[in-house]
Design a protein around this motif. Structure first.
Motif, PDB file in Angstrom:
ATOM      1  N   LEU A   9      29.859  37.654  37.302  1.00  0.00           N
ATOM      2  CA  LEU A   9      29.529  38.128  38.327  1.00  0.00           C
ATOM      3  C   LEU A   9      29.704  39.325  39.035  1.00  0.00           C
ATOM      4  O   LEU A   9      29.055  40.395  39.390  1.00  0.00           O
ATOM      5  N   SER A  10      30.883  39.269  39.072  1.00  0.00           N
ATOM      6  CA  SER A  10      32.299  39.918  39.924  1.00  0.00           C
ATOM      7  C   SER A  10      32.769  41.018  38.636  1.00  0.00           C
ATOM      8  O   SER A  10      33.110  42.037  39.737  1.00  0.00           O
ATOM      9  N   LYS A  11      32.589  40.863  37.769  1.00  0.00           N
ATOM     10  CA  LYS A  11      32.554  41.580  37.255  1.00  0.00           C
ATOM     11  C   LYS A  11      32.048  43.308  36.651  1.00  0.00           C
ATOM     12  O   LYS A  11      31.128  43.158  37.129  1.00  0.00           O
ATOM     13  N   VAL A  12      32.913  44.176  37.366  1.00  0.00           N
ATOM     14  CA  VAL A  12      32.700  45.511  37.987  1.00  0.00           C
ATOM     15  C   VAL A  12      32.473  45.933  36.338  1.00  0.00           C
ATOM     16  O   VAL A  12      32.932  46.256  35.616  1.00  0.00           O
ATOM     17  N   LYS A  13      30.892  47.334  36.305  1.00  0.00           N
ATOM     18  CA  LYS A  13      30.096  47.552  35.437  1.00  0.00           C
ATOM     19  C   LYS A  13      30.194  49.226  35.177  1.00  0.00           C
ATOM     20  O   LYS A  13      30.481  49.622  34.778  1.00  0.00           O
ATOM     21  N   ARG A  14      30.652  49.800  37.222  1.00  0.00           N
ATOM     22  CA  ARG A  14      30.668  50.868  36.774  1.00  0.00           C
ATOM     23  C   ARG A  14      32.321  51.157  37.667  1.00  0.00           C
ATOM     24  O   ARG A  14      32.647  51.065  38.513  1.00  0.00           O
ATOM     25  N   GLY A  15      32.905  52.000  36.864  1.00  0.00           N
ATOM     26  CA  GLY A  15      34.160  52.319  36.727  1.00  0.00           C
ATOM     27  C   GLY A  15      35.407  50.923  36.376  1.00  0.00           C
ATOM     28  O   GLY A  15      36.002  51.172  38.223  1.00  0.00           O
ATOM     29  N   PRO A  16      35.330  50.674  35.662  1.00  0.00           N
ATOM     30  CA  PRO A  16      35.812  49.291  35.453  1.00  0.00           C
ATOM     31  C   PRO A  16      37.273  49.923  35.587  1.00  0.00           C
ATOM     32  O   PRO A  16      38.252  48.796  35.732  1.00  0.00           O
ATOM     33  N   ASN A  17      37.595  51.195  34.895  1.00  0.00           N
ATOM     34  CA  ASN A  17      39.375  51.805  34.775  1.00  0.00           C
ATOM     35  C   ASN A  17      40.095  51.249  36.472  1.00  0.00           C
ATOM     36  O   ASN A  17      41.284  50.957  36.571  1.00  0.00           O
ATOM     37  N   ARG A  18      38.907  50.847  37.126  1.00  0.00           N
ATOM     38  CA  ARG A  18      39.220  51.009  39.200  1.00  0.00           C
ATOM     39  C   ARG A  18      39.684  49.771  39.399  1.00  0.00           C
ATOM     40  O   ARG A  18      40.030  48.957  40.728  1.00  0.00           O
ATOM     41  N   ALA A  19      38.499  48.506  38.849  1.00  0.00           N
ATOM     42  CA  ALA A  19      38.357  47.532  38.859  1.00  0.00           C
ATOM     43  C   ALA A  19      39.969  46.337  38.679  1.00  0.00           C
ATOM     44  O   ALA A  19      40.954  46.197  37.575  1.00  0.00           O
ATOM     45  N   ASN A  20      39.918  45.341  39.978  1.00  0.00           N
ATOM     46  CA  ASN A  20      41.201  44.119  39.136  1.00  0.00           C
ATOM     47  C   ASN A  20      40.841  43.530  40.031  1.00  0.00           C
ATOM     48  O   ASN A  20      39.656  43.177  40.815  1.00  0.00           O
ATOM     49  N   TYR A  21      40.917  41.700  39.362  1.00  0.00           N
ATOM     50  CA  TYR A  21      40.577  40.536  40.055  1.00  0.00           C
ATOM     51  C   TYR A  21      41.689  39.878  39.799  1.00  0.00           C
ATOM     52  O   TYR A  21      41.468  38.637  39.820  1.00  0.00           O
ATOM     53  N   ASP A  22      42.695  40.597  40.303  1.00  0.00           N
ATOM     54  CA  ASP A  22      43.777  39.347  40.850  1.00  0.00           C
ATOM     55  C   ASP A  22      43.589  38.752  42.718  1.00  0.00           C
ATOM     56  O   ASP A  22      43.141  39.827  43.040  1.00  0.00           O
ATOM     57  N   LYS A  23      43.654  37.494  42.048  1.00  0.00           N
ATOM     58  CA  LYS A  23      42.974  37.032  44.081  1.00  0.00           C
ATOM     59  C   LYS A  23      44.540  37.242  44.785  1.00  0.00           C
ATOM     60  O   LYS A  23      43.694  37.456  46.539  1.00  0.00           O
ATOM     61  N   ALA A  24      45.945  37.635  44.330  1.00  0.00           N
ATOM     62  CA  ALA A  24      46.575  37.990  45.209  1.00  0.00           C
ATOM     63  C   ALA A  24      46.374  39.485  45.815  1.00  0.00           C
ATOM     64  O   ALA A  24      46.646  40.342  46.834  1.00  0.00           O
ATOM     65  N   LYS A  25      46.690  39.809  45.638  1.00  0.00           N
ATOM     66  CA  LYS A  25      45.740  41.761  45.652  1.00  0.00           C
ATOM     67  C   LYS A  25      44.519  41.702  46.094  1.00  0.00           C
ATOM     68  O   LYS A  25      43.863  42.438  47.446  1.00  0.00           O
TER      69      LYS A  25
END
Length: 215
Positions: A9-25
């Motif tokens: 659900l949280s995976k970014v589809k549009r502009g995935p190059n700007r996405a990050n899933y790091d909890k600390a961030k």
């Protein structure tokens, strides 16, 4: 290595190059911001509600009137809400209109809200929230009363499903435009609080020697 918040659900589809899933961030952005927007669906209609938020540990909290939609709705009909936090950091001025952009930091979270009903825990969380808004102010205030506690709904979601998106770079123009005679670059957004404005009904003898701290 920090925990990942990526899910289908949280995976970014549009502009995935700007996405990050790091909890600390994600936690850094949550803590650096004061307001969020909560999206939910009620009877087939989507609603978005702005509100203030805070965090303790792995939980994201917000409050509202105990009968407010963004508190009562997801509890009466348990369902995931979508929450977005965005911080604008600068204007990206390019050499063409198409490539103008903004530098920003954003977090989108998903979760089913959990109602907090224990009186002592509610008061403890209200203090955490106020300490975020104005550190040290809680102890100076008239103590909260039972009616206020009852009238205020408190909910939280666990921070375990989210995505981060951000941009922090100069303009990205078409190579053929690099010598176009117009200024290009980034105009950073600088944030600061203004001078405190005293309540006009405040009596002089009750004024503190220094104004309150602000978030």
């Amino acid at each position: 290595m920090s925990e990942s918040l990526e899910t289908p659900l949280s995976k970014v589809k549009r502009g995935p190059n700007r996405a990050n899933y790091d909890k600390a961030k994600a936690l850094d952005i949550i803590d650096a911001s004061l307001m969020c927007h909560i999206a939910q669906v009620k009877d087939g209609q989507a609603f978005v509600t702005p509100t203030c938020h805070w965090r303790e540990g792995d939980y994201f909290y917000w409050h509202a009137h105990s009968k407010a939609r963004n508190v009562k709705g997801p509890i009466d009909e348990p369902q995931k809400v979508c929450i977005n936090i965005s911080l604008l950091d600068g204007l990206v001025m390019a050499r063409s209109a198409m490539h103008h952009s903004v530098n920003y930091r954003s977090v989108t979270l998903f979760g089913v809200p959990e109602l907090i009903e224990d009186k002592d825990e509610k008061v403890r969380q209200f203090k955490i929230f106020l300490d975020k808004v104005s550190p040290g102010r809680w102890e100076q205030l008239r103590p909260i009363n039972d009616n206020e506690i009852k009238a205020t709904g408190l909910v939280r979601i666990k921070i375990e499903e989210a995505s981060v998106k951000f941009r922090d770079e100069p303009p990205i123009d078409d190579p053929d435009d690099n010598n176009w005679p117009v200024w290009a670059g980034v105009i950073p957004l600088e944030r600061s609080w203004g001078s405190p404005q005293t309540d006009p009904i405040q009596q002089e003898e009750y004024l503190p020697a220094t104004p309150p701290n602000a978030f």
